[in-house]
Design a protein around this motif. Structure first.
Motif, PDB file in Angstrom:
ATOM      1  N   ASN A  38       0.822  -1.213   0.000  1.00 17.99           N
ATOM      2  CA  ASN A  38       0.000   0.000   0.000  1.00 17.99           C
ATOM      3  C   ASN A  38       0.853   1.259   0.000  1.00 17.99           C
ATOM      4  N   SER A  39       1.984   1.201   0.693  1.00 18.34           N
ATOM      5  CA  SER A  39       2.879   2.346   0.730  1.00 18.34           C
ATOM      6  C   SER A  39       3.427   2.651  -0.663  1.00 18.34           C
ATOM      7  N   GLY A  42       0.528   3.708  -3.014  1.00 15.52           N
ATOM      8  CA  GLY A  42       0.125   5.065  -2.674  1.00 15.52           C
ATOM      9  C   GLY A  42       1.069   6.098  -3.272  1.00 15.52           C
ATOM     10  N   ASN A  46       0.068   8.938  -6.039  1.00 15.11           N
ATOM     11  CA  ASN A  46       0.398  10.361  -5.923  1.00 15.11           C
ATOM     12  C   ASN A  46       1.149  10.872  -7.150  1.00 15.11           C
ATOM     13  N   TYR A 179      -5.256  -2.960  -3.011  1.00 15.60           N
ATOM     14  CA  TYR A 179      -4.949  -1.791  -2.186  1.00 15.60           C
ATOM     15  C   TYR A 179      -6.013  -1.606  -1.100  1.00 15.60           C
ATOM     16  N   GLU A 347      -3.241   8.877   1.313  1.00 24.22           N
ATOM     17  CA  GLU A 347      -3.514   7.697   0.497  1.00 24.22           C
ATOM     18  C   GLU A 347      -4.628   6.841   1.081  1.00 24.22           C
ATOM     19  N   SER A 348      -4.652   6.655   2.398  1.00 25.07           N
ATOM     20  CA  SER A 348      -5.677   5.818   3.027  1.00 25.07           C
ATOM     21  C   SER A 348      -7.059   6.443   2.857  1.00 25.07           C
TER      22      SER A 348
END
Length: 396
Positions: A38-39, A42, A46, A179, A347-348
């Motif tokens: 996810n990091s 994300g 972006n 995700y 992002e979350s």
């Protein structure tokens, strides 16, 4: 063997349920694997957001701008006004109801960090430009391309649009369920999933009632122009409404919307101009959903908000959403940039916005296309009256 196709909404529902079901079973090291993914994803999201805005909004503005005449201007102003109205209706309703329905809590980042769920490693992917730079550049290029007689640069921009659409459909959307699975896995492991789901249910209920009210209001306004029963006018548009529920596409519903709009008494030439145009520029239902979801998530995370903040967001959203119908995944992909730059969504929060939006995607699309019929009624009355006066003047 026939290949089984599972749509985006079912895949996201499966991802959410799977994350909830196994969040308490997975050990922390395995959860960290998905947090790491996810990091990275994300960061890629972006990086992609300014490119999405540049690639999609530029051509959308250029294609609209190449049209000319009073009818285009009037239709665009009415469609934009209707979109703004739905945004402010959503904000004031949410600001009145959500604080009593939603209990403020910690931000999603704080939830993860409090439980020690951090990625194994991270990869920084800085964007080429910030979101506002991408928006201004897209508007500048779009308006410039609309004014040029040459198609050379426009063809380059259209090829870039194709690349961005391919990136969304081939990379972002296929990885999106994974995700979202990681988001809900992490929240379940952190013990926060129940409160998030309660927020989902409450928001969906409020938005469903709001979108019915919005359609009735739009046809009441149209009825003032054409002097017909608004509920009969709206009733004739139900085939378009239910077609949009099934297709989740404004473009795919255009043939049905055209037929039903003509049955409401709109002339063929007006309907043939207004309905395809409004399928691109009128997104009242989508705006209503995005504003309500954004406000609810900000209240849930204890983020500060006020009317001036959301007023600027709604005005910018109405313009940015012009690119939405051509994007697989809809308006939410086109709005990620201003959610990040104007409301401060990380992002979350963006992932939850996507999940919430897609869960109601059919209803938003149905609201958009059904409202197109109301705008066509108004334009037919306004332009018909103008054309009639012009004919009378020329005859005399």
């Amino acid at each position: 063997m026939k290949k089984i196709h599972i749509g985006l909404l079912p895949r996201i529902i499966i991802a959410i349920l799977s994350g909830i079901a196994i969040g308490n079973i997975f050990p922390a090291p395995l959860v960290r694997v998905f947090v790491t993914f996810n990091s990275i994803f994300g960061e890629f999201l972006n990086f992609s957001i300014p490119l999405i805005i540049l690639g999609l909004v530029t051509i959308a503005i250029a294609d609209i701008g190449k049209g000319a005449g009073k009818m285009l201007l009037v239709t665009a102003l009415i469609a934009y006004g209707a979109t703004l109205f739905s945004g402010f209706l959503s904000f004031f309703t949410g600001a009145s109801l959500f604080p009593a329905l939603i209990e403020p809590g910690k931000s999603l980042e704080e939830v993860s960090e409090a439980q020690g769920i951090l990625p194994y490693f991270s990869v920084g992917i800085p964007p080429l430009m910030n979101v506002m730079t991408a928006l201004i550049l897209a508007f500048t290029l779009g308006l410039g391309l609309a004014a040029l007689n040459s198609n050379a640069l426009k063809n380059v921009a259209r090829d870039f649009q194709d690349i961005i659409v391919k990136m969304i459909s081939s990379v972002i959307l296929p990885l999106l369920p994974l995700y979202i699975f990681g988001i809900f896995l992490n929240m379940t492991h952190s013990g926060q999933v129940f409160s998030i789901l309660m927020v989902f249910i409450k928001i969906i209920g409020v938005i469903f009632v709001l979108h019915i009210f919005l359609l009735v209001f739009q046809y009441c306004i149209a009825a003032l122009f054409v002097h017909h029963n608004p509920f009969k006018l709206l009733g004739r548009m139900l085939p378009a409404y239910f077609t949009a529920l099934g297709t989740q596409s404004s473009a795919a519903t255009i043939p049905v919307t055209l037929v039903q709009t003509k049955k409401n008494g709109v002339s063929a030439d007006i309907a043939g101009f207004v309905i395809p145009l409004c399928a691109t520029i009128h997104l009242s239902g989508s705006t209503l959903k995005i504003v309500a979801c954004a406000l609810a998530l900000m209240i849930m995370q204890g983020m500060p908000y006020d009317f001036p903040l959301f007023a600027g967001f709604i005005f910018m959203l109405g313009i940015t959403m012009v690119a939405a119908p051509g994007v697989p995944g809809g308006a939410i992909m086109a709005s990620l940039g201003i959610l990040q730059s104007m409301l401060g969504f990380d992002e979350s929060a963006q992932a939850l916005m996507i999940a919430l939006y897609i869960a109601m995607d059919s209803f938003g699309t149905a609201c958009n296309v059904t409202g197109d019929g109301a705008i066509a009624l108004i334009i037919d009355k306004l332009m018909g009256r103008t054309n009639k006066k012009t004919e009378e003047t020329s005859q005399s």
